[in-house]
Write an enzyme that holds these catalytic residues in place. Structure first.
Site, short mmCIF file in Angstrom:
data_model
loop_
_atom_site.label_atom_id
_atom_site.label_comp_id
_atom_site.label_asym_id
_atom_site.label_seq_id
_atom_site.Cartn_x
_atom_site.Cartn_y
_atom_site.Cartn_z
N TRP A 149 24.81 14.56 40.75
CA TRP A 149 23.46 15.03 41.06
C TRP A 149 23.12 16.28 40.24
O TRP A 149 21.97 16.48 39.84
CB TRP A 149 23.35 15.35 42.54
CG TRP A 149 22.01 15.89 42.96
CD1 TRP A 149 20.91 15.18 43.33
CD2 TRP A 149 21.63 17.27 43.05
NE1 TRP A 149 19.87 16.02 43.64
CE2 TRP A 149 20.28 17.31 43.47
CE3 TRP A 149 22.30 18.47 42.81
CZ2 TRP A 149 19.59 18.50 43.67
CZ3 TRP A 149 21.61 19.66 42.99
CH2 TRP A 149 20.28 19.66 43.42
N HIS A 150 24.13 17.12 39.96
CA HIS A 150 23.88 18.38 39.25
C HIS A 150 23.64 18.16 37.76
O HIS A 150 23.06 19.04 37.11
CB HIS A 150 25.04 19.34 39.46
CG HIS A 150 25.05 19.99 40.81
ND1 HIS A 150 25.60 19.40 41.92
CD2 HIS A 150 24.56 21.18 41.22
CE1 HIS A 150 25.46 20.21 42.96
NE2 HIS A 150 24.82 21.29 42.57
N GLY A 151 24.09 17.05 37.22
CA GLY A 151 23.83 16.82 35.80
C GLY A 151 24.72 15.76 35.20
O GLY A 151 25.81 15.48 35.71
#
Length: 298
Positions: A149-151
């Protein structure tokens, strides 16, 4: 939130006072801690090959507080400004570095996102209402996805996977190993320190520019005993440590429910003078070099 939007909100001195206090503390976390240590973190992590393991360890320690104060700071500014207008937002951070396990850490860290993943991923997968090994798998998948989700970077994938493995090891340790008969307070302090070190280690992958850099940084931390980088200046480093110290004193006070009479005095002028002095301290010690919020990139 929706029911609050339908209500009429009138000015309340109590809400204004409480909201202003939250905002002031949020500005301290962002400007005096996060932005203050960010210059050292960026200088070391962006040129890690030129720095010693000691410098990289200090930069990692600083980043541990940078990311916390950057994100918790702007969360408090949002919560406080909403409170001043009569709206109540959920708490987003609850002194996460006092957690005594990784499980507890995620109950205290980024509570809004953690709750979302629990409600929309972990529970639909079966949560802990399934077999033991399926439960462990559900945990691992949830944290793996939280990393993604963060990257779209393998560093985030490994960061999320590490926290998933931490959770699994914690569950298996409690299930298989006998409990050690030691002082509860000593045990709590030991668990708190171990949890902090594990979280700090995982932040290396979160902050590193790529996977190769992350492993190189870890190798240098354990092998390179070169001199400490002081390019930002000793006074700046000491000021960073001082601001972190003030933060931790406030966190200890809140964790142990200790009241500071000057800030909570019934005397109006004592409160005003105390808060004004703290605002002046923020302005005098703040670093305005950071600027952007870390989580705005996600």
């Amino acid at each position: 939130m929706l029911p609050q939007f339908r209500e009429k909100h009138k000015f309340s001195y109590e809400n204004f006072d409480a909201g202003l206090r939250l905002m002031i503390w949020g500005f301290f976390m962002k400007l005096c801690v996060a932005d203050r240590v960010s210059t050292y973190v960026d200088a070391v992590y962006n040129n890690y090959m030129e720095h010693s393991g000691v410098s990289l360890l200090l930069a990692t320690f600083f980043f541990t507080f940078q990311i916390y104060c950057d994100f918790a700071g702007y969360s408090l500014i949002a919560i406080g400004s909403s409170k001043m207008m009569g709206f109540t937002l959920m708490e987003n951070f609850h002194r996460p570095y006092f957690a005594k396990s990784i499980k507890e850490f995620w109950r205290r860290w980024h509570i809004s996102l953690s709750t979302w993943f629990k409600d929309y991923l972990y529970i639909p997968l079966g949560g802990n209402r399934v077999g033991h090994y399926r439960h462990l798998w559900n945990l691992f998948v949830t944290f793996l996805v939280s990393g993604i989700w963060h990257g779209a970077n393998l560093t985030f994938v490994l960061w999320g996977s590490l926290h998933g493995l931490y959770q699994i090891v914690g569950i298996e340790k409690n299930r298989l190993l006998p409990k050690v008969n030691v002082s509860k307070r000593l045990h709590a302090v030991f668990n708190c320190l171990v949890t902090f070190v594990l979280v700090m280690f995982a932040w290396i992958f979160f902050r590193a520019n790529d996977l190769h850099s992350a492993f190189s940084i870890i190798a240098k931390i354990f092998t390179d005993r070169g001199p400490l980088f002081t390019g930002e200046g000793i006074p700046s480093l000491l000021l960073g440590f001082m601001c972190i110290g003030i933060l931790m004193l406030k966190e200890i006070k809140d964790e142990m429910s200790i009241k500071v009479h000057a800030l909570n005095s019934k005397n109006y002028w004592v409160r005003i003078i105390s808060i004004s002095l703290f605002i002046a301290f923020i302005i005098l010690t703040a670093s305005f070099n950071g600027g952007a919020f870390i989580y705005f990139q996600f």
